[in-house]
Motif scaffolding. Structure first.
Motif, mmCIF file in Angstrom:
data_model
loop_
_atom_site.group_PDB
_atom_site.id
_atom_site.type_symbol
_atom_site.label_atom_id
_atom_site.label_comp_id
_atom_site.label_asym_id
_atom_site.label_seq_id
_atom_site.Cartn_x
_atom_site.Cartn_y
_atom_site.Cartn_z
ATOM 1 N N THR A 161 -8.195 11.106 7.994
ATOM 2 C CA THR A 161 -9.256 10.622 7.110
ATOM 3 C C THR A 161 -8.659 9.731 6.016
ATOM 4 O OG1 THR A 161 -9.057 12.452 5.553
ATOM 5 C CG2 THR A 161 -10.534 12.791 7.447
ATOM 6 N N GLU A 162 -9.530 8.944 5.391
ATOM 7 C CA GLU A 162 -9.042 8.101 4.282
ATOM 8 C C GLU A 162 -8.561 8.981 3.136
ATOM 9 O OE1 GLU A 162 -11.014 4.461 3.334
ATOM 10 O OE2 GLU A 162 -11.983 4.388 5.307
ATOM 11 N N GLU A 163 -9.144 10.168 3.028
ATOM 12 C CA GLU A 163 -8.712 11.094 1.975
ATOM 13 C C GLU A 163 -7.277 11.581 2.234
ATOM 14 O OE1 GLU A 163 -10.664 14.850 1.772
ATOM 15 O OE2 GLU A 163 -10.148 15.115 -0.346
ATOM 16 N N ASP A 164 -6.952 11.811 3.493
ATOM 17 C CA ASP A 164 -5.573 12.204 3.826
ATOM 18 C C ASP A 164 -4.614 11.126 3.340
ATOM 19 O OD1 ASP A 164 -6.501 14.416 5.284
ATOM 20 O OD2 ASP A 164 -6.524 13.304 7.179
ATOM 21 N N ILE A 165 -5.011 9.876 3.555
ATOM 22 C CA ILE A 165 -4.139 8.755 3.187
ATOM 23 C C ILE A 165 -4.016 8.667 1.660
ATOM 24 C CG2 ILE A 165 -3.919 6.229 3.260
ATOM 25 C CD1 ILE A 165 -5.235 6.385 6.066
ATOM 26 N N VAL A 166 -5.142 8.787 0.975
ATOM 27 C CA VAL A 166 -5.121 8.719 -0.494
ATOM 28 C C VAL A 166 -4.185 9.798 -1.039
ATOM 29 C CG1 VAL A 166 -6.546 9.137 -2.559
ATOM 30 C CG2 VAL A 166 -7.418 7.696 -0.697
ATOM 31 N N ASP A 167 -4.306 11.008 -0.516
ATOM 32 C CA ASP A 167 -3.481 12.122 -1.015
ATOM 33 C C ASP A 167 -1.998 11.882 -0.720
ATOM 34 O OD1 ASP A 167 -5.769 13.307 -1.828
ATOM 35 O OD2 ASP A 167 -5.719 14.977 -0.407
#
Ligand SMILES: Cc1ncc(COP(=O)(O)O)c(C=O)c1O
Length: 347
Positions: A331-337
């Motif tokens: 997910t894009e959230e995985d990348i942000v984190d």
């Protein structure tokens, strides 16, 4: 500051991802009653037709448990033990299959170093110098991986150059397509356009890296080459008794556009990940991001701290290059984190 949740997904491998929910549904739907084992079942008949829709009616497909088996058995089917398989030094068949291609096919692998995981005619033509000379192994197959183990993707022109060189010199053209779907969407092409239309004779078709639970396929573009393959597969210990569960997954993957959707997503996630990581001055991309892999150098002293939270593999210790892979469920959230952690760690 935002607390880091313990990540449930990492960037270690597309094999580390779970199973796509539609695959679970396909397995569930196939889990009704009894059918004849070893592939004489309606699910397998349907999946074989689906493969023929992609690769033409002259093709033949055989389902196997895993990708190493697909490569080894596909190569075994088209080589004699005095013939060699030309491949890149980084090829999975050369470095990640524990010598299985040599053991089971009896054929020597002739590998060459490549800057980007891609073979080129100029890099391999010297292997022809012993053709006809009985003291030398005889080149019989050129094997490429599409996408390559370095995340790069051969263009159609590059594939055609290699296949015509192979065919002109009485060799066959094999493709390790563990990530063929990622390559096809990267080139905005159909599966046929980057295989049979580019001169591929035998293809290992990847399922697990694109959301299947397990199961890969060996596709012969000309079914005449597959005449003995049912024996080779059984003798090679890759005839699944409960084949319907592999077949049902392949049918669900390939009869619509799920293969495309999942691969498009993982490729897009890799691009986003790469774009954000290159903003960090100490990090340098080492390969173009053509598919779902990001190859990037990270100063060695930071790697262990990052791996504690997000496991990933160091690919080339000499240059501190790591491999980050995305998958259908990144997910894009995985990348942000992850990027936030890298920024915090690499100062
Ligand atoms: C390029 C390539 N080919 C083939 C495979 C298949 O290997 P396995 O036997 O683990 O399914 C892999 C898996 O990592 C791969 O990366």
């Amino acid at each position: 500051m935002k607390a880091f949740r313990s990540p449930s997904r990492s960037f270690a491998s597309d094999n580390n991802a779970g199973v796509h929910p539609e695959m679970i549904e396909a397995i569930k739907a196939a889990n009704e009653g009894h059918v004849v084992a070893y592939g004489a079942d309606p699910f397998t008949a349907r999946a074989e037709k689906t493969f023929q829709k992609h690769f033409g009616r002259n093709s033949a497909v055989y389902f196997v448990f895993g990708g190493t088996g697909a490569n080894v058995l596909g190569l075994q089917a088209i080589t004699k033990s005095y013939q060699a398989v030309i491949c890149a030094e980084t090829a999975h068949i050369n470095v990640d299959e524990c010598g299985a291609p040599e053991k089971f096919s009896g054929s020597k692998l002739l590998s060459v170093s490549t800057p980007d995981g891609k073979l080129k005619v100029d890099l391999i033509k010297h292997f022809l110098h012993g053709v006809g000379f009985e003291h030398h192994v005889q080149p019989g197959v050129i094997s490429v991986a599409q996408a390559t183990e370095m995340g790069t993707v051969y263009s159609k022109t590059e594939l055609k150059e290699l296949s015509s060189f192979a065919h002109k010199n009485n060799m066959l053209f094999h493709m390790d397509g563990a990530r063929i779907s990622n390559a096809a969407v990267s080139l905005n092409a159909s599966l046929k356009e980057i295989t049979i239309d580019c001169g591929v004779d035998v293809l290992s078709f990847g399922g697990a890296k694109n959301g299947m639970m397990y199961g890969e396929a060996v596709v012969f573009m000309d079914k005449k080459r597959a005449e003995d393959f049912k024996y080779i597969r059984k003798q090679g210990m890759h005839l699944p008794s409960k084949m319907r569960f592999i077949s049902a997954q392949f049918d669900a993957l390939l009869s619509g556009d799920l293969w495309k959707k999942s691969a498009t997503h993982s490729n897009r996630m890799a691009k986003i990940l790469a774009d954000q990581l290159v903003e960090i001055p100490q990090l340098k991309l080492t390969q173009p991001v053509d598919s779902n892999g990001v190859f990037i150098t990270i100063p060695k002293k930071y790697i262990m701290a990052l791996q504690k939270k997000y496991f990933f593999y160091v690919w080339n210790e000499a240059i501190s290059e790591v491999r980050l892979m995305t998958s259908f469920d990144t997910t894009e959230e995985d990348i942000v984190d992850f990027v936030a952690l890298v920024k915090k760690t690499v100062k």
